[in-house]
Scaffold this motif. Structure first.
Motif, mmCIF file in Angstrom:
data_model
loop_
_atom_site.group_PDB
_atom_site.id
_atom_site.type_symbol
_atom_site.label_atom_id
_atom_site.label_comp_id
_atom_site.label_asym_id
_atom_site.label_seq_id
_atom_site.Cartn_x
_atom_site.Cartn_y
_atom_site.Cartn_z
ATOM 1 N N LEU A 227 0.820 -1.207 0.000
ATOM 2 C CA LEU A 227 0.000 0.000 0.000
ATOM 3 C C LEU A 227 0.853 1.257 0.000
ATOM 4 O O LEU A 227 0.446 2.303 -0.518
ATOM 5 N N ASP A 228 2.035 1.189 0.602
ATOM 6 C CA ASP A 228 2.915 2.348 0.671
ATOM 7 C C ASP A 228 3.591 2.616 -0.669
ATOM 8 O O ASP A 228 3.571 3.744 -1.190
ATOM 9 N N SER A 229 4.159 1.581 -1.259
ATOM 10 C CA SER A 229 4.879 1.763 -2.526
ATOM 11 C C SER A 229 3.981 1.735 -3.739
ATOM 12 O O SER A 229 4.387 2.215 -4.825
ATOM 13 N N ARG A 230 2.790 1.149 -3.629
ATOM 14 C CA ARG A 230 1.796 1.045 -4.707
ATOM 15 C C ARG A 230 2.257 0.147 -5.849
ATOM 16 O O ARG A 230 1.482 -0.107 -6.770
ATOM 17 N N ALA A 231 3.483 -0.330 -5.828
ATOM 18 C CA ALA A 231 3.993 -1.237 -6.866
ATOM 19 C C ALA A 231 5.080 -2.095 -6.247
ATOM 20 O O ALA A 231 5.903 -1.606 -5.453
ATOM 21 N N VAL A 232 5.080 -3.388 -6.615
ATOM 22 C CA VAL A 232 6.052 -4.337 -6.084
ATOM 23 C C VAL A 232 6.760 -4.987 -7.260
ATOM 24 O O VAL A 232 6.123 -5.588 -8.130
ATOM 25 N N ALA A 233 8.091 -4.849 -7.311
ATOM 26 C CA ALA A 233 8.882 -5.403 -8.408
ATOM 27 C C ALA A 233 9.344 -6.807 -8.037
ATOM 28 O O ALA A 233 9.862 -7.038 -6.940
ATOM 29 N N ALA A 234 9.141 -7.754 -8.955
ATOM 30 C CA ALA A 234 9.527 -9.141 -8.704
ATOM 31 C C ALA A 234 10.483 -9.670 -9.756
ATOM 32 O O ALA A 234 10.897 -10.833 -9.684
#
Length: 452
Positions: free
Chosen positions: A305-312
């Motif tokens: 919720l903080d970063s709004r995007a998660v890189a995998a």
């Protein structure tokens, strides 16, 4: 003529005495002695056994019965007295170290304000508070398992995997997706708990294996974004930070209660690490590992919720997951939680997480390049030194200092030994009226009486 001839009884100067020769008085011999006075028989004066040989011992020679333990002493007994240490853990070392952490946090706050005042206002302040809450949640998860004696090194990958899963499924409803994320993380924690308590293996080994499995799963996923219009925690960043701080301090305060503190730390090895510590230790440790997984799930949701995007993609996910574990482990150890388990303070983990967060922001404000792994290594190194201080000055005192009941030792009791037969001589008061030749009294010589 026999010594005990009845014709001599009652004559002046005659007195009857017990036979002190070896073998004592025969059972069929006439009773000797003054009327109304009993004759010594073996066992008439019992001698107590050595002190400490029996819990029901009774001392003689004027000593009282051994005093029963007081309620305070019973309360100080460890859950397994055969191996544990009686007495309370000393918390002064934790209080002193937490004062040092508080001063360090205040100094970094001042330096950050001096280097970049805008970092403590508006959106930057909200981001700072959320970052502290995220690190604090994972640090609390690691600290909980550290106290249980089975550290969870999969905390970072669990949090990152939870963030990735939540971001991928955020369009299905935040509450529902967050609940499912928590259940999946709980399942991962149960797997680690079963491996640790059922097979009684070190927590670091089982959790590290699960961490590698999670890293492999993350590497097969794609980048994810939180759905548009989802809840934005920046508007409640202060409340998130305060809530995490209250949760951490409240949980650590529960550890001050002796039954909770010692029950949670029973998995801590005390003799052979491979020996099983019992069902109670297994239950507390399993709950601690499962609870740490839930805390990591909450941290993962907050990260998404903080970063709004998660890189995998690539190795970034593995690096980020392991970096979170390193920072959390460093915060827990540097906060005063012992690497051996059981012992820990109250404010230490929260303050250490605040120090790490402020240090990351301060180095970024100064333009310095500080890798999270470098900071994690330094924090773990400091934490290991703190562990030695906690184990040295935090363990219960082995010797009471007040000179109370515990310090009393009974005087030694020496059993009176009979004197050798040849060294015995009659008391002077009993020789009055007896015939004597020179200075010798010729006891027990029957020929002397035959001359009469």
């Amino acid at each position: 003529m026999a010594y005990d001839d009845s014709r001599f009884r009652g004559e002046p100067g005659f007195r009857e005495e017990p036979d002190f020769r070896p073998g004592g008085v025969p059972e069929d011999a006439p009773t000797l002695g003054v009327s109304g006075q009993s004759v010594y028989t073996p066992g008439a004066y019992p001698v107590s056994p050595a002190y400490g040989t029996s819990s029901n011992e009774i001392t003689t020679l004027g000593l009282n019965r051994r005093a029963a333990p007081t309620a305070q002493q019973l309360g100080d007994v460890f859950d397994d007295p055969e191996h544990g240490e009686p007495g309370r853990d000393r918390l002064a070392v934790h209080a002193l170290w937490e004062m040092v952490l508080l001063l360090a946090a205040a100094a970094l706050f001042y330096l950050l304000h001096d280097a970049r005042p805008a970092a403590l206002r508006g959106a930057d302040l909200q981001s700072l508070l959320l970052s502290g809450a995220e690190i604090g949640l994972v640090a609390m998860a690691v600290g909980l398992t550290l106290r249980a004696g089975a550290v969870n090194l999969a905390a970072g990958p669990i949090a990152f995997a939870a963030a990735l899963f939540f971001a991928n499924n955020s369009d299905r409803g935040l509450v529902t997706t967050a609940g499912i994320t928590g259940l999946i993380a709980l399942g991962v924690g149960v797997v680690i708990a079963v491996l640790v308590v059922a097979f009684h293996v070190p927590g670091w080994a089982a959790s590290l294996g699960v961490a590698f499995a999670l890293v492999a799963w993350i590497a097969d996923q794609h980048d994810a974004k939180v759905t548009t219009g989802a809840y934005d925690p920046h508007h409640h960043a202060l409340w998130w930070a305060v809530g995490v701080a209250v949760l951490g301090i409240g949980g650590a305060a529960l550890g001050l209660i002796r039954p909770v503190r010692r029950g949670l730390g029973r998995f801590r090895p005390v003799r052979d690490p491979a020996d099983r510590r019992g069902g109670g230790a297994a239950a507390f440790t399993g709950l601690a590992i499962a609870g740490s997984a839930l805390l990591c799930a909450v941290a993962g949701v907050l990260i998404a919720l903080d970063s709004r995007a998660v890189a995998a993609s690539g190795s970034a996910a593995a690096i980020d997951g392991l970096a979170i574990t390193g920072l959390a482990l460093g915060a827990a150890l540097a906060g005063g939680t012992s690497a051996f388990g059981r012992r820990g303070g109250v404010l230490g983990t929260v303050l250490a997480a605040a120090v790490i967060t402020l240090l990351l922001r301060y180095t970024a404000a100064e333009g310095w390049s500080l890798s999270p792994f470098t900071l994690a290594a330094g924090a773990i190194g400091v934490g290991l030194v703190v562990t030695r201080l906690v184990e040295t000055f935090g363990r219960p005192r082995t010797e009471p200092e007040d000179g109370g009941e515990d310090s009393w030792t009974p005087p030694s009791i020496t059993t009176p030994q009979p004197e050798p037969e040849d060294s015995w001589s009659p008391p002077a008061s009993r020789t009055a009226g007896w015939p004597a030749t020179g200075s010798n009294v010729d006891w027990g010589v029957e020929e002397r009486w035959d001359t009469r």
